[in-house]
Scaffold this active site. Structure first.
Site, PDB file in Angstrom:
ATOM      1  N   LYS A  35     -25.196  37.157  30.308  1.00 25.61           N
ATOM      2  CA  LYS A  35     -24.120  36.474  29.572  1.00 25.61           C
ATOM      3  C   LYS A  35     -23.503  37.440  28.562  1.00 25.61           C
ATOM      4  CE  LYS A  35     -27.527  34.604  26.345  1.00 25.61           C
ATOM      5  NZ  LYS A  35     -28.321  33.397  26.017  1.00 25.61           N
ATOM      6  N   TYR A 260     -14.591  51.061  -1.156  1.00 28.85           N
ATOM      7  CA  TYR A 260     -14.105  49.812  -1.760  1.00 28.85           C
ATOM      8  C   TYR A 260     -15.164  49.181  -2.654  1.00 28.85           C
ATOM      9  CZ  TYR A 260     -10.158  49.722   1.510  1.00 28.85           C
ATOM     10  OH  TYR A 260      -9.018  50.005   2.209  1.00 28.85           O
TER      11      TYR A 260
HETATM   12  C1  PLP Z   1     -29.647  33.808  26.354  1.00 27.76           C
HETATM   13  C2  PLP Z   1     -30.672  32.969  26.996  1.00 27.76           C
HETATM   14  C3  PLP Z   1     -31.863  33.545  27.441  1.00 27.76           C
HETATM   15  C4  PLP Z   1     -32.221  34.979  27.206  1.00 27.76           C
HETATM   16  O1  PLP Z   1     -32.773  35.091  25.915  1.00 27.76           O
HETATM   17  P1  PLP Z   1     -33.327  36.486  25.388  1.00 27.76           P
HETATM   18  O2  PLP Z   1     -33.916  36.151  24.076  1.00 27.76           O
HETATM   19  O3  PLP Z   1     -32.155  37.395  25.274  1.00 27.76           O
HETATM   20  O4  PLP Z   1     -34.293  36.951  26.397  1.00 27.76           O
HETATM   21  C5  PLP Z   1     -32.760  32.740  28.112  1.00 27.76           C
HETATM   22  N1  PLP Z   1     -32.496  31.438  28.325  1.00 27.76           N
HETATM   23  C6  PLP Z   1     -31.371  30.838  27.892  1.00 27.76           C
HETATM   24  C7  PLP Z   1     -31.157  29.407  28.154  1.00 27.76           C
HETATM   25  C8  PLP Z   1     -30.431  31.587  27.212  1.00 27.76           C
HETATM   26  O5  PLP Z   1     -29.303  30.995  26.786  1.00 27.76           O
END
Ligand code: PLP
Length: 372
Positions: A35, A260
């Site tokens: 993702k 800044y």
């Molecule tokens: C993003 C996600 C993962 C992966 O999680 P990590 O901590 O990056 O391994 C697993 N399951 C779901 C439902 C997620 O949304």
């Protein structure tokens, strides 16, 4: 010449990290979670390194279509399921499995005309309280799905809120495993359980049966439970380097301030360097003075406030540095040096996840080892 900043993607590290996930749970199949454009690394860039996974998990149908366009014919699952009824048509057409986390998604399925029955992952809310059916509602949802001709296979999925630490006197995932097992113990179907933290920390525990694991952050070489464990301690290799160069230096006298808000004031004469990297590149603006950074592979610290296009570094430990010196914001530096994204994230009060996802579109990306 373009601004000297660039991100490097280490695809061999991704390949290695997938091997680590498998070794951790040899009897499970592995969803590679890609993702958010593979956590900022680029789906197309990491695809070949992740071909050895059993499937790809993501949220966005457009990303699923990119995987099919790359030639991936194996499993794909949408972790949040469909957002509207017509998403089901794309799932049918591209043979994409999807999570079902609410009654409305079942209504949409019941109304959906398909020639290709769907593989669904029934989401159990075992305590995270974001998505899914609570214990009492799971069997009803399962029975509804089981009665639908649109559904071919029902797997069970849940997500852990505390796999990375023992909090509130609870032991990691134990309370959620108990809730999940109580809700599902007599339902058939594959179990899809563990994120990276659970994969690394909890899979050997009693009562944990994971037919599928979901490996995300570990694939990209960041530790899900830093600082308790570093990526190196987990045997993970960093998949991203963010690097740039010094574009100026300044000699400060005691009382001179930097940037800044004059947040940093020199106490003694010192030399600082100006780096072509700022928050418009994705570097966190909240990173305070003292955030670790490498110049010519030597560890030093940021000074003053991060601005849009620049940040400043203390050159005291690197007196030979000058314009053009290489700066490593995180990842691999020269001469075998390394700065973990997790350390930078911690200094900025966030996680490696956020930093790798936030690298801005204006930063050119190269695959390490490929000619420029
Ligand atoms: C993003 C996600 C993962 C992966 O999680 P990590 O901590 O990056 O391994 C697993 N399951 C779901 C439902 C997620 O949304």
């Amino acid at each position: 010449m373009p601004r000297p900043i660039e991100a490097l993607i280490h695809v061999d590290a991704v390949r290695h990290n997938l091997t680590r996930a498998r070794a951790q749970s040899p009897d499970s199949r592995v969803w590679a979670v890609v993702k958010a454009n593979a956590y900022g690394h680029g789906i197309e860039r990491v695809f070949d390194a992740l071909r050895g996974a059993d499937g790809f998990a993501l949220l966005d149908l457009a990303e699923a279509e990119r995987l099919r366009a790359l030639g991936w014919r194996g499993p794909i699952v949408l972790l949040e399921g469909c957002f509207e009824p017509r998403d089901l048509e794309t799932c049918s057409r591209l043979n994409i499995a999807h999570v079902v986390h609410c009654e409305q998604q079942i209504d949409w399925l019941a109304a959906h005309k398909t020639h290709q029955p769907h593989h669904v992952f029934l989401k159990v809310n075992s305590g995270m309280n974001r998505l899914g059916f609570t214990g009492a509602a799971v069997r009803g949802a399962w029975a509804r799905l089981n009665a639908l001709p649109q559904v071919e296979e029902i797997s069970l999925i849940t997500h852990f809120s505390d796999a990375d630490a023992d909090r509130f006197g609870k032991n990691g995932i134990a309370h959620q495993m108990a809730a999940f097992n109580a809700a599902t113990h007599d339902l058939p179907g594959e179990r899809c359980l563990a994120n990276s933290a659970a994969t690394l920390r909890h899979l050997a525990e009693a009562g944990v049966r994971a037919d599928w694991i979901r490996a995300g952050i570990l694939l990209y070489g960041s530790s899900p439970d830093f600082p308790e464990h570093t990526a190196e301690q987990w045997g993970l290799q960093p998949a991203m380097t963010l690097r740039s160069k010094l574009i100026a230096t300044q000699n400060l006298q005691p009382g001179d301030s930097v940037g800044y808000g004059s947040l940093f004031v020199a106490e003694q004469p010192m030399r600082i360097g100006v780096v072509a990297c700022g928050y418009a590149d994705g570097y966190p603006r909240v990173a305070p003075t003292g955030t670790p950074i490498l110049v010519d592979g030597v560890r030093t610290r940021t000074v003053g406030r991060v601005s849009m296009d620049m940040l400043e570094v203390d050159l005291t430990p690197v007196p030979q540095a000058g314009i053009g010196s290489e700066v490593t914001l995180w990842g691999h530096g020269p001469q075998g040096s390394l700065l973990s994204i997790d350390e930078v994230a911690r200094s900025a009060g966030t996680l490696g996840y956020e930093l790798m996802c936030a690298v801005a579109p204006r930063v050119p990306v190269q695959v390490a080892g490929e000619p420029a």
